[in-house]
Design an enzyme around this catalytic site. Structure first.
Site, PDB file in Angstrom:
ATOM      1  N   SER B  45       0.881  -1.168   0.000  1.00 26.54           N
ATOM      2  CA  SER B  45       0.000   0.000   0.000  1.00 26.54           C
ATOM      3  C   SER B  45       0.915   1.213   0.000  1.00 26.54           C
ATOM      4  O   SER B  45       1.757   1.362   0.888  1.00 26.54           O
ATOM      5  CB  SER B  45      -0.902  -0.027   1.226  1.00 26.54           C
ATOM      6  OG  SER B  45      -1.911   0.957   1.099  1.00 26.54           O
ATOM      7  N   GLU B  46       0.765   2.077  -1.009  1.00 26.75           N
ATOM      8  CA  GLU B  46       1.808   3.081  -1.229  1.00 26.75           C
ATOM      9  C   GLU B  46       1.854   4.169  -0.175  1.00 26.75           C
ATOM     10  O   GLU B  46       2.778   4.979  -0.172  1.00 26.75           O
ATOM     11  CB  GLU B  46       1.697   3.685  -2.636  1.00 26.75           C
ATOM     12  CG  GLU B  46       0.461   4.516  -2.896  1.00 26.75           C
ATOM     13  CD  GLU B  46      -0.637   3.715  -3.577  1.00 26.75           C
ATOM     14  OE1 GLU B  46      -0.686   2.485  -3.379  1.00 26.75           O
ATOM     15  OE2 GLU B  46      -1.451   4.332  -4.311  1.00 26.75           O
ATOM     16  N   ASN B  47       0.885   4.184   0.736  1.00 26.69           N
ATOM     17  CA  ASN B  47       0.996   5.117   1.851  1.00 26.69           C
ATOM     18  C   ASN B  47       1.976   4.624   2.916  1.00 26.69           C
ATOM     19  O   ASN B  47       2.166   5.317   3.922  1.00 26.69           O
ATOM     20  CB  ASN B  47      -0.372   5.412   2.470  1.00 26.69           C
ATOM     21  CG  ASN B  47      -1.133   4.171   2.840  1.00 26.69           C
ATOM     22  OD1 ASN B  47      -1.104   3.174   2.120  1.00 26.69           O
ATOM     23  ND2 ASN B  47      -1.826   4.201   3.960  1.00 26.69           N
TER      24      ASN B  47
END
Lengths: 240, 207, 207, 240
Positions: B45-47
């Site tokens: 998850s790119e966060n």
């Protein structure tokens, strides 16, 4: 050296001025500096440029600074959750500089790392690359030249950041995905003010577990956080 | 009969191999996670997270634990957290084996448009431009045509691009197409869908 | 009488103010740590540590805990560890308030040479080039002349440079000089040393 | 996916070839991949280029690969502890590319982060800047232009790295200053092989305490480390 302040307003005293560039941590509403945003609202400072991945939601987070028209320009990757933002943007009241999310994070880190610019493939051949210097490097699988665009470091006047815990020397620990943009945002500010849920005594954080060393942190406050959830998604127990 | 959303997601899941680190976009791509079966897939998850788990049980939501779609999620025993700079370092650095993303338009040379419709609501590209620039294999999942029945696989994109020449494979409700030298190649058709039907509903050159 | 090594270090310690993050080079600069007194100084070691403590007690050496001079050290209750990329991010990014370094030559415009004597042993610059490029205040501690009595504060450096125009203050056995517009300015003399003696032993313009 | 291997030799199987570029972690003898270096020696592979801050000491660490003449070129910031290195370098048998320490670390990180090049002030106006592109950016205190030089990312064929602990998915934890160059070195390799003191069960590392996520790690071995100390310095108890 005393880094701990009584309140968000006290911690921002002397640091705010019109037209300044503020870097803010957080992703969506997760890990945002709620208390410092409120204090910026109260200060009435205006014409701000804010580098932040998102712009909050209507009435919460950076959305509050949009409601009060204190923001002149946003540098963001995604602003889809905020109707007031859209209204101001489409009416031309608000400037918007779109940055791909990874470019924004890297630009913040670069500013904090003394890197004035860097070459990334992200955005080459798109609107984002327009007007930016293009250079090729032989980074293809067999040494082929690939296209990169130059992106510049962000050097902010002020960073506002949310962490989970700090010691009084400013060493920071974040929690789960609330880390997100907070470390790079903290790095790129001339002055960095941090709000935490708990200030712990010196020596109680394992030196190997510190996510951001205190050298990047100038002022700290402890406070209560609403930590609003943007989209509650759950599964039923019977699904397990 | 064309594939429905879940069948498209199921088909997309076949693209994933054991051991892969994968990023799933919002929408149908998110559903792909339901169909990985026994494969050892680690979701990014790119966060700032590797090893994304399922939604939490009711009452166990943690405001500090969300995915890139801002949904509450959970962690696994392989999970690691990191900041956004590190997250996109691994994306840009080519460490993610595959990204499965939605699209508005794909061109026959692999150009992708999925972030902006000028004059309409402008939300932003989020991490999409970084993903398509950095990830090894980019799989697009999308409807073959728009609501008016017009092709979305085009000779050239009409919308602002997310990346140039970045798409490897396209999974639509009608079938699977690869971006190859000279255009798109039909790899598979949905049950009851003919290659002719795909050709008819595609503006891009089919080779 | 000129200052000895310890007196030079003691004088250099006066440059440090409460709350500073400081990097000390190898040699006399290392001794500065002995003279900071009650000031709240945090020492950075560029191999990845803030809050460097004293040498360990005999038998308590930890091979995983060394300073940039490769000596065994200890940690403090403010210590943090990080990798080399982060370590030089803070150096390059201007977060270190002061660096105290040795030098072979300094020029009147603040050029510094302290890493290489061509044709002789070539060891490398280590972190010195990064430090002088990034740190706010660069203080050099050095002998005023070489063993042959020849000046080391020059009009121009003869040795390969570590950085251009980077030195702010020079502390020698004879006194303290600042790099200012037009040359070096004598700020202080060691006890019994006259400004004339400093002028005589300095090639750089004294203003 | 199985990342855990029986031995250093098994973990390097199929990865070594002449003329390759290897990035190695460690600072001095602290946190160096001792076991993997030994296995590279045993393999007999030659004409290596090695990016590593230091070159070990005579007979230990990378010094072993110098003794066997397997290294063609070093990319380092400081090589002062190794007499055999000096002999080979001064006689022209060994190439040496000096990199300022921070530039070397940043070049490794850049390679692992898809950054083909970046602008740093470090080395401008010195030998290190010769032949490199110079660009100015308005980063001075009052917006003055400052000079930067272009440094390129390092994209290594193989990374050899030492960590303290790993889980079987390759998540890594380092200990104290043995972290140093290991994370950036790990990041920049097409393939990254890691030796650790202990492989722990999945789930026993706190996800917030992981220093390098397993995505950067392809193969892992566990083994006994000598962990030689280069300079033992102590104080007497009565000094306390």
């Amino acid at each position: 050296m005393q880094k701990v302040y009584e309140s968000a307003t006290a911690a921002l005293d002397g640091l705010l001025r019109d037209d300044m560039l503020i870097a803010a941590g957080g992703f969506g509403l997760c890990g945002i500096p709620e208390l410092l945003i409120d204090a910026v609202v109260d200060s009435g400072v205006k014409n701000l440029t804010v580098a932040s991945n998102n712009a909050g939601v209507d009435g919460f987070g950076l959305g509050k600074l949009l409601d009060t028209r204190q923001i002149k320009k946003m540098m963001s990757s995604y602003v889809g959750e905020n109707a007031e933002f859209m209204r101001q943007y489409l009416s031309g009241e608000l400037e918007l500089e779109f940055n791909p999310q990874g470019t924004l994070a890297e630009r913040m880190r670069a500013g904090g790392a003394g890197i004035a610019g860097f070459y990334t493939k992200t955005g080459y051949g798109t609107q984002i690359g327009e007007g930016k210097e293009v250079k090729t490097f032989p980074t293809g699988p067999d040494g082929q030249e690939e296209h990169y665009i130059l992106e510049e470091g962000i050097f902010a006047d002020l960073s506002i950041v949310k962490a989970w815990k700090a010691d009084d020397t400013g060493n920071l620990v974040f929690r789960k995905t609330a880390r997100n943009f907070n470390p790079p945002a903290a790095m790129c500010g001339k002055v960095c003010v941090v709000e935490v849920e708990e200030i712990v005594p010196r020596g109680s954080l394992d030196p190997d577990h510190i996510h951001l060393p205190g050298i990047y942190v100038h002022r700290i406050i402890q406070g209560e956080h609403e930590k609003r959830i943007e989209k509650v998604t759950t599964r039923k127990r019977e699904e397990a | 009969m064309p594939w429905d959303r879940n069948q498209m997601a199921e088909r997309a899941a076949q693209e994933l191999e054991d051991g892969m680190y994968v990023n799933l976009g919002i929408g149908i791509p998110t559903l792909v996670a339901n169909y990985v079966g026994d494969k050892d897939i680690t979701l990014q998850s790119e966060n700032g997270m590797l090893g994304m788990g399922p939604f939490p049980f009711e009452g166990e939501e943690d405001p500090d634990l969300i995915n890139a779609g801002k949904q509450t999620i959970t962690e696994l025993n392989r999970t690691s957290y990191f900041d956004s700079a590190m997250s996109f370092a691994m994306i840009r650095g080519g460490k993610i084996a595959a990204a499965i993303l939605g699209a508005m338009e794909v061109a026959e040379n692999g150009d992708l448009a999925n972030w902006m419709i000028p004059g309409k609501l402008v939300k932003g590209m989020g991490g999409a431009m970084d993903l398509v620039a950095g990830v090894e294999k980019v799989v697009v999942v999308m409807d073959h045509t728009n609501k008016a029945g017009e092709p979305k696989l085009l000779k050239e994109c009409t919308l602002p691009l997310t990346g140039t020449g970045v798409v490897d494979r396209i999974i639509t409700d009608l079938g699977v197409l690869d971006v190859v030298e000279g255009g798109l190649k039909i790899v598979e058709t949905a049950p009851g869908v003919t290659e002719d039907e795909i050709r008819e509903k595609t503006e891009a050159t089919i080779v």
